[in-house]
Enzyme design. Structure first.
Site, PDB file in Angstrom:
ATOM      1  N   ARG A  76     -31.588 -12.643  -6.344  1.00 38.08           N
ATOM      2  CA  ARG A  76     -30.484 -11.997  -5.629  1.00 38.08           C
ATOM      3  C   ARG A  76     -29.267 -11.866  -6.530  1.00 38.08           C
ATOM      4  O   ARG A  76     -28.542 -10.866  -6.469  1.00 38.08           O
ATOM      5  CB  ARG A  76     -30.151 -12.772  -4.348  1.00 38.08           C
ATOM      6  CG  ARG A  76     -29.217 -12.015  -3.434  1.00 38.08           C
ATOM      7  CD  ARG A  76     -29.066 -12.664  -2.101  1.00 38.08           C
ATOM      8  NE  ARG A  76     -28.533 -14.009  -2.197  1.00 38.08           N
ATOM      9  CZ  ARG A  76     -28.519 -14.887  -1.196  1.00 38.08           C
ATOM     10  NH1 ARG A  76     -29.022 -14.560  -0.033  1.00 38.08           N
ATOM     11  NH2 ARG A  76     -28.004 -16.083  -1.347  1.00 38.08           N
ATOM     12  N   LYS A 177     -24.077 -10.495  -2.934  1.00 38.33           N
ATOM     13  CA  LYS A 177     -23.177 -11.631  -2.725  1.00 38.33           C
ATOM     14  C   LYS A 177     -21.990 -11.492  -3.678  1.00 38.33           C
ATOM     15  O   LYS A 177     -21.891 -12.167  -4.713  1.00 38.33           O
ATOM     16  CB  LYS A 177     -23.938 -12.941  -2.944  1.00 38.33           C
ATOM     17  CG  LYS A 177     -23.419 -14.066  -2.080  1.00 38.33           C
ATOM     18  CD  LYS A 177     -24.440 -15.148  -1.910  1.00 38.33           C
ATOM     19  CE  LYS A 177     -23.838 -16.422  -1.375  1.00 38.33           C
ATOM     20  NZ  LYS A 177     -23.186 -16.322  -0.076  1.00 38.33           N
ATOM     21  N   GLU A 213     -24.433  -9.245  11.062  1.00 37.57           N
ATOM     22  CA  GLU A 213     -24.478 -10.670  10.715  1.00 37.57           C
ATOM     23  C   GLU A 213     -23.076 -11.234  10.877  1.00 37.57           C
ATOM     24  O   GLU A 213     -22.149 -10.518  11.268  1.00 37.57           O
ATOM     25  CB  GLU A 213     -24.996 -10.862   9.292  1.00 37.57           C
ATOM     26  CG  GLU A 213     -24.117 -10.240   8.212  1.00 37.57           C
ATOM     27  CD  GLU A 213     -24.546 -10.616   6.794  1.00 37.57           C
ATOM     28  OE1 GLU A 213     -25.170 -11.670   6.608  1.00 37.57           O
ATOM     29  OE2 GLU A 213     -24.225  -9.852   5.872  1.00 37.57           O
TER      30      GLU A 213
HETATM   31  N1  PLP Z   1     -24.982 -13.634   4.979  1.00 43.44           N
HETATM   32  C1  PLP Z   1     -23.869 -13.937   4.319  1.00 43.44           C
HETATM   33  C2  PLP Z   1     -22.716 -13.009   4.429  1.00 43.44           C
HETATM   34  C3  PLP Z   1     -23.795 -15.104   3.545  1.00 43.44           C
HETATM   35  O1  PLP Z   1     -22.672 -15.421   2.890  1.00 43.44           O
HETATM   36  C4  PLP Z   1     -24.913 -15.953   3.477  1.00 43.44           C
HETATM   37  C5  PLP Z   1     -24.881 -17.148   2.647  1.00 43.44           C
HETATM   38  O2  PLP Z   1     -25.396 -17.211   1.565  1.00 43.44           O
HETATM   39  C6  PLP Z   1     -26.063 -15.593   4.184  1.00 43.44           C
HETATM   40  C7  PLP Z   1     -26.064 -14.435   4.927  1.00 43.44           C
HETATM   41  C8  PLP Z   1     -27.274 -16.460   4.137  1.00 43.44           C
HETATM   42  O3  PLP Z   1     -28.006 -16.292   2.946  1.00 43.44           O
HETATM   43  P1  PLP Z   1     -28.854 -17.471   2.368  1.00 43.44           P
HETATM   44  O4  PLP Z   1     -29.787 -17.885   3.437  1.00 43.44           O
HETATM   45  O5  PLP Z   1     -29.576 -16.880   1.217  1.00 43.44           O
HETATM   46  O6  PLP Z   1     -27.929 -18.538   1.970  1.00 43.44           O
HETATM   47  C1  COI Z   2     -24.113 -20.067   1.714  1.00 47.09           C
HETATM   48  O1  COI Z   2     -24.632 -20.264   2.802  1.00 47.09           O
HETATM   49  O2  COI Z   2     -24.609 -20.526   0.665  1.00 47.09           O
HETATM   50  C2  COI Z   2     -22.877 -19.282   1.569  1.00 47.09           C
HETATM   51  O3  COI Z   2     -22.542 -18.920   0.475  1.00 47.09           O
HETATM   52  C3  COI Z   2     -22.099 -18.967   2.774  1.00 47.09           C
HETATM   53  C4  COI Z   2     -20.682 -19.382   2.711  1.00 47.09           C
HETATM   54  C5  COI Z   2     -20.046 -19.006   3.983  1.00 47.09           C
HETATM   55  C6  COI Z   2     -20.515 -20.836   2.478  1.00 47.09           C
END
Ligand code: PLP
Ligand code: COI
Length: 331
Positions: A76, A177, A213
């Site tokens: 990612r 991200k 989301e």
């Molecule tokens: N959506 C957003 C906007 C996020 O910041 C995060 C955190 O990483 C997620 C979703 C969840 O992604 P992940 O499960 O890869 O941490």
């Molecule tokens: C994560 O879940 O790793 C994120 O970066 C989300 C953030 C809101 C802490």
């Protein structure tokens, strides 16, 4: 384990730093210095050329240290970098950096009994001094770590409110991200917190008809034992969501769907939860749409959400076997 929210910055002894200069990455090294020295005109400061990741290392029930799916974070990060005109950080270097940071700070990984984890935050930013709007040529990447517990209070279900502003444009950067997606959400999350909500729920930016989301996590729903994951090109592809989809289908043999979900239909759903690395799987109690409240539960986790959360945690802690490649052991 402390069930209160416990996700905050504190300095741990070591972080990994590497620089991209003259078109190539250096060797990289661990440092005890948590500060970054930047030119006042560094591209990241003005034009927000920064991308990041978040992943966790756990202590397993038998005392091993494992990282949860770091290869997915690396993938990612690569797609974030491509979209932000930033250099790719090679996979071997990424995994070696994670490994070095976890090992160097290993006494700060909460024990299995405490729960919690070591959260690793890789960030890459453009350091070149720029005045006109253009990309940096030099970059730095850092991997720092903090010991964390819950992102939200584990004794409560989350309260969301429908946002009036968008986190991403239809063909923008919502699927990567990038720091800019979070910058725009800061006044909105402050307002939500001031009004007693944990997070903002964003709707699709084109029609404001579909569920997207929250500011920091994906969302999913349960209806008649089926787990329903909203699809959108402008949400972050969550690694926790992909893992939850696999767990639901392949381990728990539940029916799953990934599709566009209208805001209107969620009124009929039985359970709702957030999913993300920081938030793990967090049950949602209610969603407030300008005073109209959709209530899923009152500080009680629903049965399917509970099963999904337990299975995910059991995998992360080595209590049940992990699907192939999910746990990266650090020796
Ligand atoms: N959506 C957003 C906007 C996020 O910041 C995060 C955190 O990483 C997620 C979703 C969840 O992604 P992940 O499960 O890869 O941490
Ligand atoms: C994560 O879940 O790793 C994120 O970066 C989300 C953030 C809101 C802490």
């Amino acid at each position: 384990m402390n069930t209160k929210a416990n996700f905050s910055y504190h300095k741990l002894p070591y972080r990994y730093i590497n620089s991209f200069v003259d078109g190539k990455w250096g060797e990289g090294e661990l440092s005890e210095d948590e500060r970054i020295i930047l030119n006042e005109s560094a591209c990241v400061l003005h034009y927000c050329q920064v991308v990041f990741e978040g992943l966790k290392a756990f202590k397993t029930i038998d005392g091993r240290i494992v990282c949860f799916r770091p290869d997915m974070n690396k993938k990612r990060l690569e797609s974030s970098c491509k979209q932000m005109n930033m250099p790719i950080f090679p996979k071997e270097k990424f995994l070696a950096a994670v490994e070095q940071v976890v090992k160097a700070n290993k006494e700060y990984i909460p024990s299995f009994e405490e729960g919690g984890s070591l959260y690793i935050r890789p960030i890459m930013y453009g350091t070149t001094p720029t005045m006109g709007v253009k990309s940096a040529k030099e970059f730095e990447i850092r991997f720092f770590a903090v010991s964390v517990g819950n992102y939200f209070d584990a004794n409560k279900t989350a309260r969301l409110r429908v946002s009036d502003v968008d986190r991403a444009a239809p063909k923008g950067t919502g699927n990567i991200k990038a720091g800019l997606n979070y910058a725009m959400s800061l006044s909105n999350i402050t307002d939500a917190h001031n009004k007693g909500f944990n997070e903002n729920l964003y709707l699709d930016p084109k029609e404001r008809k579909y569920v997207e989301e929250t500011g920091g996590a994906n969302i999913f729903f349960i209806k008649d034992n089926k787990v329903i994951f909203p699809y959108s090109e402008s949400i972050l592809p969550s690694i926790t969501k992909m893992s939850t989809m696999y767990i639901a289908k392949e381990i728990l043999h539940l029916e799953i769907e990934e599709r566009k979900v209208t805001f209107q239909e969620i009124e009929n759903f039985d359970e709702c939860a957030l999913c993300g690395t920081a938030s793990t799987i967090t049950p949602v109690g209610l969603i407030d749409d300008h005073g109209h409240q959709i209530i899923f539960s009152n500080d009680v986790i629903g049965p399917i959400t509970s099963l999904l959360l337990k299975t995910l945690k059991d995998i992360q802690h080595g209590i049940i076997p992990a699907p192939k490649g999910w746990l990266y052991e650090i020796k």
